[in-house]
Design a protein around this motif. Sequence first.
Motif, PDB file in Angstrom:
ATOM      1  N   GLN A   1      -2.964  27.129  21.397  1.00  0.00           N
ATOM      2  CA  GLN A   1      -4.109  26.415  21.846  1.00  0.00           C
ATOM      3  C   GLN A   1      -5.180  26.220  20.860  1.00  0.00           C
ATOM      4  O   GLN A   1      -6.145  25.517  20.857  1.00  0.00           O
ATOM      5  CB  GLN A   1      -4.818  27.224  22.919  1.00  0.00           C
ATOM      6  N   LEU A   2      -4.863  26.994  19.629  1.00  0.00           N
ATOM      7  CA  LEU A   2      -5.874  26.970  18.611  1.00  0.00           C
ATOM      8  C   LEU A   2      -5.527  26.170  17.145  1.00  0.00           C
ATOM      9  O   LEU A   2      -4.448  25.806  17.294  1.00  0.00           O
ATOM     10  CB  LEU A   2      -6.168  28.447  17.971  1.00  0.00           C
ATOM     11  N   GLU A   3      -6.592  25.526  16.780  1.00  0.00           N
ATOM     12  CA  GLU A   3      -6.632  24.749  15.763  1.00  0.00           C
ATOM     13  C   GLU A   3      -6.399  25.736  14.435  1.00  0.00           C
ATOM     14  O   GLU A   3      -7.380  25.924  13.736  1.00  0.00           O
ATOM     15  CB  GLU A   3      -7.765  23.666  15.409  1.00  0.00           C
ATOM     16  N   LEU A   4      -5.214  26.226  13.956  1.00  0.00           N
ATOM     17  CA  LEU A   4      -5.066  26.920  12.986  1.00  0.00           C
ATOM     18  C   LEU A   4      -5.071  26.418  11.599  1.00  0.00           C
ATOM     19  O   LEU A   4      -4.822  26.873  10.692  1.00  0.00           O
ATOM     20  CB  LEU A   4      -3.714  27.618  13.319  1.00  0.00           C
ATOM     21  N   GLU A   5      -4.897  24.975  11.766  1.00  0.00           N
ATOM     22  CA  GLU A   5      -4.918  24.375  10.289  1.00  0.00           C
ATOM     23  C   GLU A   5      -5.998  24.269   9.775  1.00  0.00           C
ATOM     24  O   GLU A   5      -6.219  23.434   8.761  1.00  0.00           O
ATOM     25  CB  GLU A   5      -3.781  23.017  10.719  1.00  0.00           C
ATOM     26  N   ALA A   6      -7.079  24.028  10.796  1.00  0.00           N
ATOM     27  CA  ALA A   6      -8.290  23.394  10.390  1.00  0.00           C
ATOM     28  C   ALA A   6      -8.954  23.920   9.000  1.00  0.00           C
ATOM     29  O   ALA A   6      -9.642  23.041   8.646  1.00  0.00           O
ATOM     30  CB  ALA A   6      -9.367  23.973  11.573  1.00  0.00           C
ATOM     31  N   THR A   7      -8.991  25.316   8.724  1.00  0.00           N
ATOM     32  CA  THR A   7      -9.695  25.572   7.539  1.00  0.00           C
ATOM     33  C   THR A   7      -8.844  25.148   6.172  1.00  0.00           C
ATOM     34  O   THR A   7      -9.299  25.511   5.074  1.00  0.00           O
ATOM     35  CB  THR A   7      -9.754  27.007   7.549  1.00  0.00           C
ATOM     36  N   GLY A   8      -7.390  25.005   6.354  1.00  0.00           N
ATOM     37  CA  GLY A   8      -6.763  24.603   5.288  1.00  0.00           C
ATOM     38  C   GLY A   8      -6.313  25.879   4.278  1.00  0.00           C
ATOM     39  O   GLY A   8      -5.669  25.925   3.337  1.00  0.00           O
ATOM     40  N   ARG A   9      -6.745  26.936   5.088  1.00  0.00           N
ATOM     41  CA  ARG A   9      -6.709  28.302   4.200  1.00  0.00           C
ATOM     42  C   ARG A   9      -5.145  28.993   4.813  1.00  0.00           C
ATOM     43  O   ARG A   9      -4.987  28.757   6.067  1.00  0.00           O
ATOM     44  CB  ARG A   9      -7.945  29.146   4.316  1.00  0.00           C
ATOM     45  N   PRO A  10      -4.664  30.050   4.160  1.00  0.00           N
ATOM     46  CA  PRO A  10      -3.666  30.612   4.681  1.00  0.00           C
ATOM     47  C   PRO A  10      -3.714  31.592   6.040  1.00  0.00           C
ATOM     48  O   PRO A  10      -4.788  31.874   6.321  1.00  0.00           O
ATOM     49  CB  PRO A  10      -3.001  31.545   3.592  1.00  0.00           C
ATOM     50  N   PHE A  11      -2.553  31.671   6.691  1.00  0.00           N
ATOM     51  CA  PHE A  11      -2.958  32.189   8.028  1.00  0.00           C
ATOM     52  C   PHE A  11      -2.140  33.647   7.987  1.00  0.00           C
ATOM     53  O   PHE A  11      -0.807  33.476   7.608  1.00  0.00           O
ATOM     54  CB  PHE A  11      -2.334  31.592   9.153  1.00  0.00           C
ATOM     55  N   PHE A  12      -2.894  34.709   8.252  1.00  0.00           N
ATOM     56  CA  PHE A  12      -2.244  35.978   8.161  1.00  0.00           C
ATOM     57  C   PHE A  12      -1.756  36.467   9.432  1.00  0.00           C
ATOM     58  O   PHE A  12      -2.225  36.453  10.157  1.00  0.00           O
ATOM     59  CB  PHE A  12      -3.040  37.112   7.539  1.00  0.00           C
ATOM     60  N   HIS A  13      -0.372  37.007   9.392  1.00  0.00           N
ATOM     61  CA  HIS A  13       0.438  37.470  10.646  1.00  0.00           C
ATOM     62  C   HIS A  13       0.931  38.697  10.064  1.00  0.00           C
ATOM     63  O   HIS A  13       1.702  38.899   9.499  1.00  0.00           O
ATOM     64  CB  HIS A  13       1.447  36.466  11.201  1.00  0.00           C
ATOM     65  N   VAL A  14       0.086  40.050  10.571  1.00  0.00           N
ATOM     66  CA  VAL A  14       0.509  41.359  10.363  1.00  0.00           C
ATOM     67  C   VAL A  14       1.369  41.746  11.485  1.00  0.00           C
ATOM     68  O   VAL A  14       1.216  41.658  12.579  1.00  0.00           O
ATOM     69  CB  VAL A  14      -0.596  42.119  10.278  1.00  0.00           C
ATOM     70  N   ALA A  15       2.531  42.543  11.088  1.00  0.00           N
ATOM     71  CA  ALA A  15       3.475  43.111  12.005  1.00  0.00           C
ATOM     72  C   ALA A  15       3.976  41.852  12.611  1.00  0.00           C
ATOM     73  O   ALA A  15       3.985  41.971  14.166  1.00  0.00           O
ATOM     74  CB  ALA A  15       2.794  44.191  12.959  1.00  0.00           C
ATOM     75  N   PRO A  16       4.768  40.980  12.141  1.00  0.00           N
ATOM     76  CA  PRO A  16       4.864  39.727  12.709  1.00  0.00           C
ATOM     77  C   PRO A  16       6.041  39.896  13.966  1.00  0.00           C
ATOM     78  O   PRO A  16       7.114  40.540  13.536  1.00  0.00           O
ATOM     79  CB  PRO A  16       5.366  38.982  11.742  1.00  0.00           C
ATOM     80  N   GLU A  17       6.002  39.248  15.059  1.00  0.00           N
ATOM     81  CA  GLU A  17       6.664  39.423  15.960  1.00  0.00           C
ATOM     82  C   GLU A  17       7.615  37.946  15.686  1.00  0.00           C
ATOM     83  O   GLU A  17       7.366  36.942  15.193  1.00  0.00           O
ATOM     84  CB  GLU A  17       6.241  38.675  17.386  1.00  0.00           C
ATOM     85  N   ILE A  18       8.998  38.365  15.428  1.00  0.00           N
ATOM     86  CA  ILE A  18       9.889  37.403  14.564  1.00  0.00           C
ATOM     87  C   ILE A  18      10.113  36.213  15.318  1.00  0.00           C
ATOM     88  O   ILE A  18       9.761  35.064  14.524  1.00  0.00           O
ATOM     89  CB  ILE A  18      11.417  38.045  14.563  1.00  0.00           C
ATOM     90  N   GLY A  19      10.094  35.858  16.690  1.00  0.00           N
ATOM     91  CA  GLY A  19      10.217  34.641  17.153  1.00  0.00           C
ATOM     92  C   GLY A  19       9.237  34.056  16.898  1.00  0.00           C
ATOM     93  O   GLY A  19       9.014  32.693  16.716  1.00  0.00           O
TER      94      GLY A  19
END
Length: 242
Positions: free
Chosen positions: A51-69
């Motif tokens: 639901q979120l606009e994750l692309e809007a900033t153009g900056r990298p998205f950090f995912h810590v302890a990533p759930e593989i799927g």
Amino acid sequence: MSTAVSTPPTRLQCPICGSERFGDFRSRVNVRCSGCGSFERSRLLWLVLSQLELEATGRPFFHVAPEIGIAKLLHARLGERYRAFDFSPDIYAKAKIPVGRLDLCSDLSGMATGSVGGFCHVHVLEHVRCNAALVLQQINRVLAPGGYHVFGVPFWSRQYREDLSSELTDADRLSRFGHEDHVRSFGDQDFTVMFGGAFEGMEAIPLSRLIEVEAAARCNIPPRALTLNNSHSLFVYRKPIP
Ligand SMILES: [Zn+2]
């Protein structure tokens, strides 16, 4: 003899992998996706991120302890802007995603303010051996305006408890914090008192604005997962754009 009228079971589907099969985990019935192994909080995480606009900033998205799927879905969506991290990246050697090393206690302070477009960590802070409020504050600092901070923590006690001592036994930690690897227990009654200050200036986004109860139910996510503070739930904050 009366005729029983049966209601067709609601069709449940995992939003991460599409599986319609769910299995038990320990004493909890029908909570784990048989396709990708996800629990309620991971399925909720993907619903939220969708639901979120994750692309809007153009900056990298950090995912810590990533759930593989979820990591695979985010990588497909964000491409090179997706960055997966863990304190012990070697545990992801078999997963076909690159995972870098990130120590939330020592690496955040060296990162530039506003350099990260989004930050996600679910059930990570209970393992971190430093000031958890400062970690949250630093994550908010490095976020770019318009960036999202999405996270969840387990709530094991009414009041906050913490002990970073290496002298505690596994049994001590299990008893005090709910797991042998945890160094703290978040309190459902005092979370805001303990951690609210770390979110000064951030916009809190209620889950109810993002996810309908019915949509969650179709993904086999109970209504209580949409209610703070509980261990299935997630916090969503956005850094305002000046
Ligand atoms: Zn699944």
